[in-house]
Design a protein around this motif. Structure first.
Motif, short mmCIF file in Angstrom:
data_model
loop_
_atom_site.label_atom_id
_atom_site.label_comp_id
_atom_site.label_asym_id
_atom_site.label_seq_id
_atom_site.Cartn_x
_atom_site.Cartn_y
_atom_site.Cartn_z
N ASN A 8 0.86 -1.18 0.00
CA ASN A 8 0.00 0.00 0.00
C ASN A 8 0.89 1.24 0.00
N ILE A 9 0.78 2.03 -1.05
CA ILE A 9 1.54 3.28 -1.14
C ILE A 9 0.56 4.44 -1.20
N SER A 10 0.54 5.23 -0.15
CA SER A 10 -0.33 6.40 -0.09
C SER A 10 -1.80 6.06 -0.38
N GLY A 11 -2.23 4.91 0.14
CA GLY A 11 -3.63 4.52 0.00
C GLY A 11 -3.95 3.76 -1.27
N THR A 12 -2.96 3.52 -2.13
CA THR A 12 -3.17 2.78 -3.37
C THR A 12 -2.46 1.44 -3.29
N ILE A 13 -3.17 0.37 -3.70
CA ILE A 13 -2.62 -0.98 -3.63
C ILE A 13 -1.88 -1.30 -4.92
N PHE A 14 -0.67 -1.84 -4.78
CA PHE A 14 0.14 -2.25 -5.92
C PHE A 14 0.68 -3.66 -5.69
N HIS A 15 0.94 -4.33 -6.81
CA HIS A 15 1.67 -5.60 -6.76
C HIS A 15 3.11 -5.28 -7.19
N ILE A 16 4.07 -5.83 -6.47
CA ILE A 16 5.46 -5.50 -6.73
C ILE A 16 6.33 -6.75 -6.61
N GLU A 17 7.29 -6.86 -7.51
CA GLU A 17 8.21 -8.00 -7.45
C GLU A 17 9.11 -7.88 -6.23
N GLU A 18 9.54 -9.01 -5.70
CA GLU A 18 10.25 -9.03 -4.42
C GLU A 18 11.52 -8.20 -4.44
N ASP A 19 12.35 -8.33 -5.50
CA ASP A 19 13.59 -7.56 -5.55
C ASP A 19 13.30 -6.05 -5.68
N ALA A 20 12.22 -5.73 -6.38
CA ALA A 20 11.82 -4.32 -6.52
C ALA A 20 11.35 -3.78 -5.17
N TYR A 21 10.65 -4.60 -4.41
CA TYR A 21 10.17 -4.19 -3.08
C TYR A 21 11.34 -3.90 -2.15
N GLU A 22 12.35 -4.75 -2.18
CA GLU A 22 13.51 -4.55 -1.31
C GLU A 22 14.23 -3.24 -1.65
N GLU A 23 14.36 -2.94 -2.95
CA GLU A 23 15.01 -1.70 -3.37
C GLU A 23 14.18 -0.48 -2.98
N LEU A 24 12.87 -0.58 -3.17
CA LEU A 24 11.98 0.53 -2.82
C LEU A 24 11.97 0.75 -1.31
N GLN A 25 11.97 -0.33 -0.56
CA GLN A 25 11.96 -0.23 0.90
C GLN A 25 13.22 0.48 1.41
N LYS A 26 14.37 0.15 0.85
CA LYS A 26 15.62 0.82 1.23
C LYS A 26 15.53 2.32 0.95
N TYR A 27 14.98 2.66 -0.21
CA TYR A 27 14.85 4.06 -0.62
C TYR A 27 13.94 4.82 0.34
N MET A 28 12.82 4.21 0.69
CA MET A 28 11.86 4.85 1.59
C MET A 28 12.44 5.05 2.99
N VAL A 29 13.22 4.08 3.45
CA VAL A 29 13.86 4.19 4.77
C VAL A 29 14.85 5.35 4.78
N VAL A 30 15.63 5.49 3.70
CA VAL A 30 16.60 6.60 3.60
C VAL A 30 15.87 7.94 3.64
N LEU A 31 14.77 8.04 2.90
CA LEU A 31 14.00 9.29 2.87
C LEU A 31 13.40 9.61 4.23
N LYS A 32 12.84 8.60 4.87
CA LYS A 32 12.22 8.79 6.18
C LYS A 32 13.25 9.26 7.19
N LYS A 33 14.43 8.68 7.13
CA LYS A 33 15.51 9.06 8.05
C LYS A 33 16.00 10.47 7.76
N TYR A 34 16.06 10.85 6.48
CA TYR A 34 16.57 12.17 6.09
C TYR A 34 15.63 13.27 6.55
#
Length: 209
Positions: A8-34
């Motif tokens: 769920n991204i901003s209230g919208t449901i998406f299907h995502i490949e596992e390797d893509a999810y891991e990359e996106l999750q790392k990116y979101m964590v960096v942004l949240k921390k920044y």
């Protein structure tokens, strides 16, 4: 076949490949921390998340396809990373030969008398809103009211710039993390400045007394 996840991204449901999810999750964590955990940081992060949802919605629209790793990498390259900010500091003006983003026409909620149409046209053509309003009034008088009909059509047809993405597109600015952050911080500063002026006003002083 790759394993896919549902997110769920901003209230919208998406299907995502596992390797893509891991990359996106790392990116979101960096942004949240920044951006931190204060109210301002949360607001900026929420707008970035909304923009990510918009980009993926455009890519998956009409397609029964999960988000891929290539899409995530393209997203990160488009929005930028905190590490890029220091490299881009001071580069306010586009370099010679560098393309600028084409402006999109929206109704401007900050320059509204009726529907914000004139304000939006003023931003689009980089003109004073007062001049645009005078032109509209003149056209309405010269065309026996036909200009008013055109104004009403634009009021209905042209969307209002509500989201940060739309406000940036209206001004012809790239929808990047850096610009989203700058836009929201400028708005906060503008509100603070307005509040200071109100506090210093004679009306506020009389009310306080």
């Amino acid at each position: 076949m790759k394993k896919t996840l549902t997110i769920n991204i901003s209230g919208t449901i998406f299907h995502i490949e596992e390797d893509a999810y891991e990359e996106l999750q790392k990116y979101m964590v960096v942004l949240k921390k920044y951006f931190g955990k204060d109210d301002e940081g949360n607001e900026i992060f929420a707008d970035i998340e909304a923009r990510i949802a918009e980009i993926f919605t455009e890519k998956t629209s009409g397609k029964n396809q999960a988000i891929t790793l290539d899409w995530v990498k393209e997203l990160i390259e488009t929005l930028g990373t905190p590490e890029n900010f220091s490299e881009e500091a001071g580069e306010e003006e586009p370099l010679a030969g560098q393309k600028t983003r084409k402006r999109k026409l929206y109704r401007d909620p900050e320059q509204t008398v009726l529907g914000g149409v004139c304000g939006g046209l003023a931003v689009y053509f980089n003109m004073d809103p007062v001049v645009i309003r005078l032109i509209v009034v003149l056209i309405a008088l010269l065309t026996s009211g036909a200009g008013i009909l055109v104004y009403l059509i634009l009021w209905v047809a042209v969307p209002k710039a509500v989201t940060t993405t739309q406000r940036l597109e209206m001004k012809g600015e790239e929808v990047t993390i850096k610009n989203i952050e700058k836009f929201l911080k400028d708005e906060v500063d503008a509100v603070k400045e307005s509040y200071k002026k109100i506090r210093k006003s004679s009306f506020f002083s009389r009310r306080k007394s």
